[in-house]
Design a protein around this motif. Structure first.
Motif, PDB file in Angstrom:
ATOM      1  N   GLN A 104       0.736  -1.132  -0.030  1.00 52.30           N
ATOM      2  CA  GLN A 104       0.048   0.135  -0.012  1.00 52.30           C
ATOM      3  C   GLN A 104       0.876   1.322   0.012  1.00 52.30           C
ATOM      4  OE1 GLN A 104      -2.280   1.104   3.689  1.00 52.30           O
ATOM      5  NE2 GLN A 104      -3.993   1.496   2.162  1.00 52.30           N
ATOM      6  N   LEU A 105       1.712   1.355   0.778  1.00 48.36           N
ATOM      7  CA  LEU A 105       2.711   2.390   0.973  1.00 48.36           C
ATOM      8  C   LEU A 105       3.546   2.729  -0.318  1.00 48.36           C
ATOM      9  CD1 LEU A 105       4.454   1.777   4.550  1.00 48.36           C
ATOM     10  CD2 LEU A 105       2.548   3.165   3.663  1.00 48.36           C
ATOM     11  N   VAL A 106       3.924   1.468  -1.011  1.00 48.39           N
ATOM     12  CA  VAL A 106       4.724   1.996  -2.461  1.00 48.39           C
ATOM     13  C   VAL A 106       3.880   2.458  -3.604  1.00 48.39           C
ATOM     14  CG1 VAL A 106       4.320  -0.558  -3.702  1.00 48.39           C
ATOM     15  CG2 VAL A 106       6.525   0.868  -3.530  1.00 48.39           C
ATOM     16  N   VAL A 107       2.620   2.522  -3.145  1.00 47.83           N
ATOM     17  CA  VAL A 107       1.774   3.257  -4.461  1.00 47.83           C
ATOM     18  C   VAL A 107       2.428   4.624  -4.744  1.00 47.83           C
ATOM     19  CG1 VAL A 107      -0.720   3.997  -4.905  1.00 47.83           C
ATOM     20  CG2 VAL A 107      -0.179   1.857  -4.206  1.00 47.83           C
ATOM     21  N   THR A 108       2.355   5.135  -3.676  1.00 47.11           N
ATOM     22  CA  THR A 108       2.992   6.770  -3.744  1.00 47.11           C
ATOM     23  C   THR A 108       4.233   6.875  -4.857  1.00 47.11           C
ATOM     24  OG1 THR A 108       1.960   7.053  -1.599  1.00 47.11           O
ATOM     25  CG2 THR A 108       3.272   8.900  -2.564  1.00 47.11           C
ATOM     26  N   TYR A 109       5.188   5.991  -4.376  1.00 53.94           N
ATOM     27  CA  TYR A 109       6.254   5.814  -5.002  1.00 53.94           C
ATOM     28  C   TYR A 109       6.259   5.667  -6.551  1.00 53.94           C
ATOM     29  CZ  TYR A 109      11.096   4.617  -6.630  1.00 53.94           C
ATOM     30  OH  TYR A 109      12.545   4.655  -7.428  1.00 53.94           O
ATOM     31  N   PHE A 110       5.107   4.778  -6.841  1.00 49.39           N
ATOM     32  CA  PHE A 110       4.891   4.394  -8.448  1.00 49.39           C
ATOM     33  C   PHE A 110       4.453   5.719  -8.991  1.00 49.39           C
ATOM     34  CE2 PHE A 110       4.789  -0.315  -7.150  1.00 49.39           C
ATOM     35  CZ  PHE A 110       6.052  -0.474  -7.814  1.00 49.39           C
ATOM     36  N   VAL A 111       3.600   6.504  -8.384  1.00 53.42           N
ATOM     37  CA  VAL A 111       3.059   7.695  -8.848  1.00 53.42           C
ATOM     38  C   VAL A 111       3.808   8.624  -8.966  1.00 53.42           C
ATOM     39  CG1 VAL A 111       1.317   9.743  -8.304  1.00 53.42           C
ATOM     40  CG2 VAL A 111       0.725   7.273  -7.855  1.00 53.42           C
ATOM     41  N   TYR A 112       4.966   8.809  -8.258  1.00 51.17           N
ATOM     42  CA  TYR A 112       6.048   9.685  -8.339  1.00 51.17           C
ATOM     43  C   TYR A 112       6.774   9.315  -9.384  1.00 51.17           C
ATOM     44  CZ  TYR A 112      10.409  12.147  -6.914  1.00 51.17           C
ATOM     45  OH  TYR A 112      11.717  12.629  -6.911  1.00 51.17           O
ATOM     46  N   LYS A 113       7.168   8.067  -9.846  1.00 54.11           N
ATOM     47  CA  LYS A 113       7.983   7.858 -10.734  1.00 54.11           C
ATOM     48  C   LYS A 113       7.222   7.989 -12.110  1.00 54.11           C
ATOM     49  CE  LYS A 113      11.583   6.593 -11.024  1.00 54.11           C
ATOM     50  NZ  LYS A 113      12.824   7.204 -10.865  1.00 54.11           N
ATOM     51  N   SER A 114       5.902   7.912 -12.092  1.00 59.08           N
ATOM     52  CA  SER A 114       4.996   7.949 -13.260  1.00 59.08           C
ATOM     53  C   SER A 114       5.126   9.402 -13.976  1.00 59.08           C
ATOM     54  CB  SER A 114       3.502   7.618 -12.984  1.00 59.08           C
ATOM     55  OG  SER A 114       2.876   8.788 -12.333  1.00 59.08           O
ATOM     56  N   PHE A 115       5.338  10.228 -13.087  1.00 62.62           N
ATOM     57  CA  PHE A 115       5.666  11.750 -13.608  1.00 62.62           C
ATOM     58  C   PHE A 115       7.049  12.130 -14.052  1.00 62.62           C
ATOM     59  CE2 PHE A 115       1.794  12.504 -10.833  1.00 62.62           C
ATOM     60  CZ  PHE A 115       0.891  12.792 -11.887  1.00 62.62           C
ATOM     61  N   GLY A 116       7.813  10.849 -14.002  1.00 64.77           N
ATOM     62  CA  GLY A 116       9.324  11.160 -14.491  1.00 64.77           C
ATOM     63  C   GLY A 116      10.200  11.828 -13.526  1.00 64.77           C
ATOM     64  N   LEU A 117       9.765  11.817 -12.283  1.00 65.94           N
ATOM     65  CA  LEU A 117      10.373  12.796 -11.289  1.00 65.94           C
ATOM     66  C   LEU A 117      11.617  12.003 -10.594  1.00 65.94           C
ATOM     67  CD1 LEU A 117       7.386  14.114  -9.216  1.00 65.94           C
ATOM     68  CD2 LEU A 117       8.964  15.240 -10.955  1.00 65.94           C
ATOM     69  N   THR A 118      12.755  12.731 -10.151  1.00 67.36           N
ATOM     70  CA  THR A 118      13.769  12.040  -9.573  1.00 67.36           C
ATOM     71  C   THR A 118      14.197  12.960  -8.424  1.00 67.36           C
ATOM     72  OG1 THR A 118      15.278  13.048 -10.955  1.00 67.36           O
ATOM     73  CG2 THR A 118      14.704  10.906 -11.603  1.00 67.36           C
ATOM     74  N   GLY A 119      15.029  12.458  -7.564  1.00 66.69           N
ATOM     75  CA  GLY A 119      15.612  13.292  -6.358  1.00 66.69           C
ATOM     76  C   GLY A 119      15.271  12.742  -5.044  1.00 66.69           C
ATOM     77  N   THR A 120      14.016  12.010  -5.050  1.00 68.65           N
ATOM     78  CA  THR A 120      13.418  11.560  -3.707  1.00 68.65           C
ATOM     79  C   THR A 120      13.591   9.937  -4.040  1.00 68.65           C
ATOM     80  OG1 THR A 120      12.107  13.431  -3.303  1.00 68.65           O
ATOM     81  CG2 THR A 120      11.473  11.520  -1.937  1.00 68.65           C
ATOM     82  N   SER A 121      14.207   9.272  -2.895  1.00 70.83           N
ATOM     83  CA  SER A 121      14.264   7.855  -2.912  1.00 70.83           C
ATOM     84  C   SER A 121      12.901   7.202  -2.608  1.00 70.83           C
ATOM     85  CB  SER A 121      15.633   7.379  -2.086  1.00 70.83           C
ATOM     86  OG  SER A 121      15.102   7.635  -0.654  1.00 70.83           O
ATOM     87  N   LEU A 122      12.818   5.722  -2.943  1.00 70.25           N
ATOM     88  CA  LEU A 122      11.919   4.935  -2.356  1.00 70.25           C
ATOM     89  C   LEU A 122      11.752   5.135  -1.099  1.00 70.25           C
ATOM     90  CD1 LEU A 122       9.919   2.693  -2.915  1.00 70.25           C
ATOM     91  CD2 LEU A 122      11.847   0.951  -2.851  1.00 70.25           C
ATOM     92  N   PHE A 123      12.839   4.793  -0.264  1.00 71.70           N
ATOM     93  CA  PHE A 123      12.781   4.827   1.260  1.00 71.70           C
ATOM     94  C   PHE A 123      12.424   5.903   1.847  1.00 71.70           C
ATOM     95  CE2 PHE A 123      15.686   1.299   0.174  1.00 71.70           C
ATOM     96  CZ  PHE A 123      15.083   0.357   0.951  1.00 71.70           C
ATOM     97  N   GLN A 124      12.483   7.193   1.110  1.00 73.29           N
ATOM     98  CA  GLN A 124      12.170   8.342   1.503  1.00 73.29           C
ATOM     99  C   GLN A 124      10.618   8.714   1.563  1.00 73.29           C
ATOM    100  OE1 GLN A 124      14.967  10.924  -0.579  1.00 73.29           O
ATOM    101  NE2 GLN A 124      15.996  11.460   1.285  1.00 73.29           N
ATOM    102  N   ILE A 125      10.129   8.197   0.433  1.00 74.01           N
ATOM    103  CA  ILE A 125       8.792   8.268   0.174  1.00 74.01           C
ATOM    104  C   ILE A 125       7.822   7.264   0.960  1.00 74.01           C
ATOM    105  CG2 ILE A 125       6.734   7.761  -1.545  1.00 74.01           C
ATOM    106  CD1 ILE A 125       8.547   9.136  -3.672  1.00 74.01           C
ATOM    107  N   LEU A 126       8.420   6.121   1.286  1.00 66.01           N
ATOM    108  CA  LEU A 126       8.027   5.031   2.118  1.00 66.01           C
ATOM    109  C   LEU A 126       7.903   5.744   3.230  1.00 66.01           C
ATOM    110  CD1 LEU A 126       9.288   1.572   0.926  1.00 66.01           C
ATOM    111  CD2 LEU A 126       6.857   2.428   0.514  1.00 66.01           C
TER     112      LEU A 126
END
Length: 359
Positions: A255-277
Motif C-alpha cells: 500500500q505504501l509503495v503506491v505513492t512511489y510509483f505515482v512519483y515515478k509515473s511523472f518522471g520525477l527523480t531526487g527522492t528515494s523509494l525509502f524516503q517516500i515510504l
C-alpha cells in the motif's frame, strides 16, 4: 409474520448501507470541492494524461496485492487449524474489511464484519475471534517495526518534511505504541490484565457507563480467555506467526509503495523509494485514528502538506488524485460493488443461501 420480520430486517440492513454510503459520499464531495476550489481543473486533467501507464499499472498491481494479502494473513492461521480456506476467500474477507473500515469512523467496522462473513462460512466463532485478534496484534507490531526502520533511516529528512503534521504524527505514534504495549501485556501477563481490568471497571462504574456489573465482569472474563488463547497460539505456532508477520509487512508495504510509483509515473527523480515510504508512513500514522470514515478529508489535506516539496506545487494535486485514487478509492469502489452485489443476491435468495448472507 416470519417472512415479514425477515424482510423488515433486510430493509433495515439496506437502510443502514444507504446511510453509510450517503455519509461517505458527502464527505468525499466536500473534501474535493474544498481542496480543488482554487485549482485549475483543466490543467490538472492535462497533467494526469502525462502519467506513464507502466508505473500506474505497477501501482494498481501493488494495491491488488495489498487486497489479497489482507485475506491471506487470515488464511495462514485458519489453514493451520485444519480448515481449507479457498484463495478466493482472501479477496472476499479483505474486500469486506475495506468496505466496512472505509464507511466507519477510525476503521472500526472492518473486523466485526469479517467475523460475520467467516461465521457464515462455517468457521467456529472461537477460532475466528482468536485469528482476528492475532492478525490485529501482528499487524500493529509490524507497523511499528516499519515506522522504526524507515524513520531511523530517514529521520532528518522526514522531520524536516513533517512541518505542522508533526503533532498528528506524534499523537498517532503514541496511540499505536500504547495499543501494542497493552495488547502484548494483556495477552502474556495475567497480573497486568487484572490490574487494568480493575482500574477500567472502577472508572466505568463511577461514570455510570456500566450498569450491570455482573454482566460486564462476565464479558471481561470471556475477553481474558480470548487473550489467553491468542497468547497460546503465538507460543505454540511460531512458524505460522512468522508467515503472518511477513504477509502483513508485505501488505503494508504494498500500500505504501503506491505513492512511489505515482512519483515515478511523472518522471520525477531526487527522492528515494525509502524516503517516500517514510513520508507515507508518517501520513498513515497521522490520520488512521481520525474519527472520520476512511479518514476522508484529513488524509487529502495532510498529503498536500507532506508532499508539496516532493512533487512540487504543479504536480502535488494530480499526484494526490492518482495516489489516493489508487490506494484508497479504487479498492473502496471495488469493495462497495462487491458488498452491494452480495446484498442484492441475498435479497433475491431471500436468505436461503448462507454464502450471500453477509450483512
Amino acid at each position: 409474520m416470519v417472512n415479514w420480520l425477515k424482510n423488515n430486517k433486510k430493509n433495515n440492513r439496506a437502510y443502514k448501507l444507504a446511510i453509510l454510503m450517503a455519509i461517505m459520499l458527502v464527505l468525499i464531495i466536500l473534501t474535493f470541492k474544498l481542496i480543488f476550489k482554487n485549482q485549475d481543473i483543466d490543467q490538472i486533467r492535462e497533467i494526469l494524461k502525462t502519467a506513464q501507464p507502466f508505473y500506474i499499472a505497477l501501482a494498481i498491481g501493488a494495491i491488488t496485492l495489498y487486497v489479497f494479502l489482507g485475506g491471506y494473513a487470515i488464511k495462514i492461521p485458519i489453514d493451520s487449524m485444519g480448515y481449507k480456506m479457498p484463495y478466493r476467500a482472501c479477496f472476499k474477507y479483505s474486500l469486506t474489511e475495506i468496505y466496512f473500515s472505509g464507511v466507519t469512523p477510525s476503521n472500526t467496522g472492518g473486523q466485526p464484519m469479517i467475523a460475520v462473513s467467516m461465521k457464515n462460512d462455517n468457521y467456529k466463532f472461537a477460532d475466528i475471534a482468536m485469528v482476528l485478534m492475532a492478525v490485529t496484534a501482528i499487524y500493529k507490531i509490524g507497523l511499528m517495526l516499519i515506522v522504526a526502520v524507515l524513520l531511523l533511516c530517514n529521520f532528518t529528512y522526514v522531520f524536516h518534511i513533517m512541518g505542522y503534521v508533526r503533532f498528528l504524527f506524534y499523537l498517532g505514534l503514541i496511540i499505536n505504541i500504547v495499543f501494542v504495549g497493552l495488547l502484548i501485556l494483556l495477552m502474556f501477563s495475567n497480573h497486568i490484565f487484572w490490574i487494568v481490568e480493575k482500574v477500567v471497571f472502577k472508572i466505568l462504574v463511577k461514570l455510570h457507563i456500566v450498569k450491570n456489573k455482573e454482566k460486564f465482569r462476565a464479558k471481561i472474563i470471556e475477553q481474558k480467555q480470548k487473550y489467553g488463547q491468542c497468547a497460546e497460539f503465538f507460543r505454540g505456532n511460531p512458524i505460522v506467526v512468522i508467515k503472518m508477520f511477513i504477509a502483513l509487512i508485505a501488505q503494508r508495504l504494498a500500500q505504501l509503495v503506491v505513492t512511489y510509483f505515482v512519483y515515478k509515473s511523472f518522471g520525477l527523480t531526487g527522492t528515494s523509494l525509502f524516503q517516500i515510504l517514510a513520508i507515507q508512513t508518517v501520513l498513515s500514522l497521522s490520520v488512521e485514528m481520525m474519527p472520520l470514515p476512511g479518514a476522508v478529508g484529513v488524509t487529502e489535506s495532510v498529503f498536500i502538506l507532506l508532499y508539496d516539496d516532493v512533487f512540487g506545487k504543479l504536480l502535488v494535486y494530480p499526484a494526490l488524485l492518482l495516489t489516493r485514487g489508487i490506494n484508497f478509492y479504487l479498492p473502496f469502489i471495488v469493495s462497495t460493488i462487491y458488498i452491494f452485489a452480495r446484498f442484492l443476491r441475498s435479497l433475491l435468495f431471500n436468505g436461503r443461501n448462507k454464502d450471500v448472507g453477509l450483512l
